[in-house]
Design a protein around this motif. Structure first.
Motif, mmCIF file in Angstrom:
data_model
loop_
_atom_site.group_PDB
_atom_site.id
_atom_site.type_symbol
_atom_site.label_atom_id
_atom_site.label_comp_id
_atom_site.label_asym_id
_atom_site.label_seq_id
_atom_site.Cartn_x
_atom_site.Cartn_y
_atom_site.Cartn_z
ATOM 1 N N TYR A 115 3.311 12.598 -3.695
ATOM 2 C CA TYR A 115 2.627 12.242 -5.196
ATOM 3 C C TYR A 115 3.229 10.739 -5.397
ATOM 4 O O TYR A 115 2.162 9.815 -5.960
ATOM 5 C CB TYR A 115 2.631 13.254 -6.135
ATOM 6 C CG TYR A 115 2.373 12.943 -7.156
ATOM 7 C CD1 TYR A 115 0.820 13.022 -7.488
ATOM 8 C CD2 TYR A 115 3.015 12.626 -8.427
ATOM 9 C CE1 TYR A 115 0.120 12.608 -8.842
ATOM 10 C CE2 TYR A 115 2.519 12.337 -9.655
ATOM 11 C CZ TYR A 115 1.091 12.401 -9.972
ATOM 12 O OH TYR A 115 0.606 12.140 -11.107
ATOM 13 N N ARG B 28 2.606 7.665 -3.049
ATOM 14 C CA ARG B 28 1.210 7.823 -2.081
ATOM 15 C C ARG B 28 0.853 6.104 -1.859
ATOM 16 O O ARG B 28 -0.057 5.995 -0.851
ATOM 17 C CB ARG B 28 0.312 8.321 -2.994
ATOM 18 C CG ARG B 28 0.180 7.668 -4.550
ATOM 19 C CD ARG B 28 -0.910 8.500 -5.129
ATOM 20 N NE ARG B 28 -1.146 8.092 -6.554
ATOM 21 C CZ ARG B 28 -1.515 8.853 -7.487
ATOM 22 N NH1 ARG B 28 -1.930 10.085 -7.283
ATOM 23 N NH2 ARG B 28 -1.680 8.285 -8.610
ATOM 24 N N ARG C 252 6.629 16.108 -13.834
ATOM 25 C CA ARG C 252 5.525 16.117 -13.214
ATOM 26 C C ARG C 252 4.605 17.230 -14.027
ATOM 27 O O ARG C 252 5.034 18.446 -13.816
ATOM 28 C CB ARG C 252 5.258 16.166 -11.851
ATOM 29 C CG ARG C 252 3.958 15.966 -11.099
ATOM 30 C CD ARG C 252 3.911 16.009 -9.497
ATOM 31 N NE ARG C 252 2.581 16.261 -9.164
ATOM 32 C CZ ARG C 252 2.435 16.471 -7.983
ATOM 33 N NH1 ARG C 252 3.301 16.657 -7.000
ATOM 34 N NH2 ARG C 252 1.025 16.557 -7.481
#
Length: 248
Positions: free
Chosen positions: A18, A21, A191
């Motif tokens: 994530y 990326r 997150r």
């Protein structure tokens, strides 16, 4: 010296994909092109991507005609690499394994290890990675390492580094160990409203030290480049070291 702290499962997971990326886009294409040109690759070359991650380089080199094998410890990354290969219509063999104990001998024309994927372990085990890479190569084969240019990095080494994606972020607290020449990191991951912390460390290397290690592992013809393929200077952020297994 005690075994270095490294939380493999905590570091290499969906959060890593994530927050990193962007590596799957323009940078990865540029790096694949650099590898192709710098190592003089041609279609049909048999190449091992050591610590291949989610296949961002493996699949791109496969698209150029290399016969690709990618090895990584993290099953999630390998699953994504296979899915991406299928979506791109390329062939690559993905294997789960430990870079300190490779299942091949005299197999590959080229072995690469990219994006600071070398230096996670103790010095003995890091040396073992080099020896295993040499064994996996055919005589005359070439090995390439890409990692931080420590001459440049020490000038900009920061105690805290923040990476942000939208409302989510990672906060890395760095601690330089000058005795063992390692950078210890405590990473806080925030997150989706959740927070977790992991610890890991990575070994730093000077060029003379790595040259000696490569020679001791049985490599010859060690050459050093910057991340643009030009001869290494102190201005380069990253460095590439190539070496060859001697013909027999």
């Amino acid at each position: 010296m005690t075994e270095p702290e490294f939380d493999t499962e905590g570091l290499f997971n969906d959060d890593y994909l994530y927050f990193y990326r962007e590596l799957t886009d323009a940078r990865s294409e540029a790096e694949a092109a650099l590898i192709w040109d710098l190592l003089g690759l041609e279609p049909g070359v048999e190449l091992l991507d050591l610590a291949c991650g989610h296949g961002r380089l493996t699949n791109r080199l496969a698209a150029r005609g290399c016969r690709m094998t990618g090895l990584d410890y993290t099953q999630l990354f390998l699953d994504k690499a296979r899915d991406d290969a299928e979506a791109q219509g390329v062939q690559a063999d993905y294997v789960r394994g430990d870079m300190r104990k490779l299942p091949w001998e005299n197999r590959f024309d080229v072995v690469i290890c990219w994006f600071t994927s070398f230096g996670y372990f103790s010095d003995d085990d890091n040396r073992r990675v080099l020896s295993e890479a040499r064994s996996a190569l055919r005589p005359g084969g070439k090995f390439a390492l890409e990692l931080n240019n420590i001459t440049n990095l020490l000038r900009r080494y920061q105690d805290t580094v923040v990476r942000q994606v939208g409302e989510d972020m990672t906060v890395d607290q760095h601690r330089l160990d000058p005795v063992n020449f390692r950078s210890g990191v405590e990473r806080t991951i925030i997150r989706d409203g959740r927070t977790r912390r992991i610890r890991y460390s990575v070994r730093f290397f000077t060029v003379p030290e790595l040259r000696e290690w490569l020679h001791q592992a049985g490599f010859r013809d060690v050459e050093v480049y910057g991340d643009d393929g030009a001869p290494l200077t102190a201005a380069h952020d990253r460095m590439i070291i190539t070496a060859r297994r001697p013909p027999e």
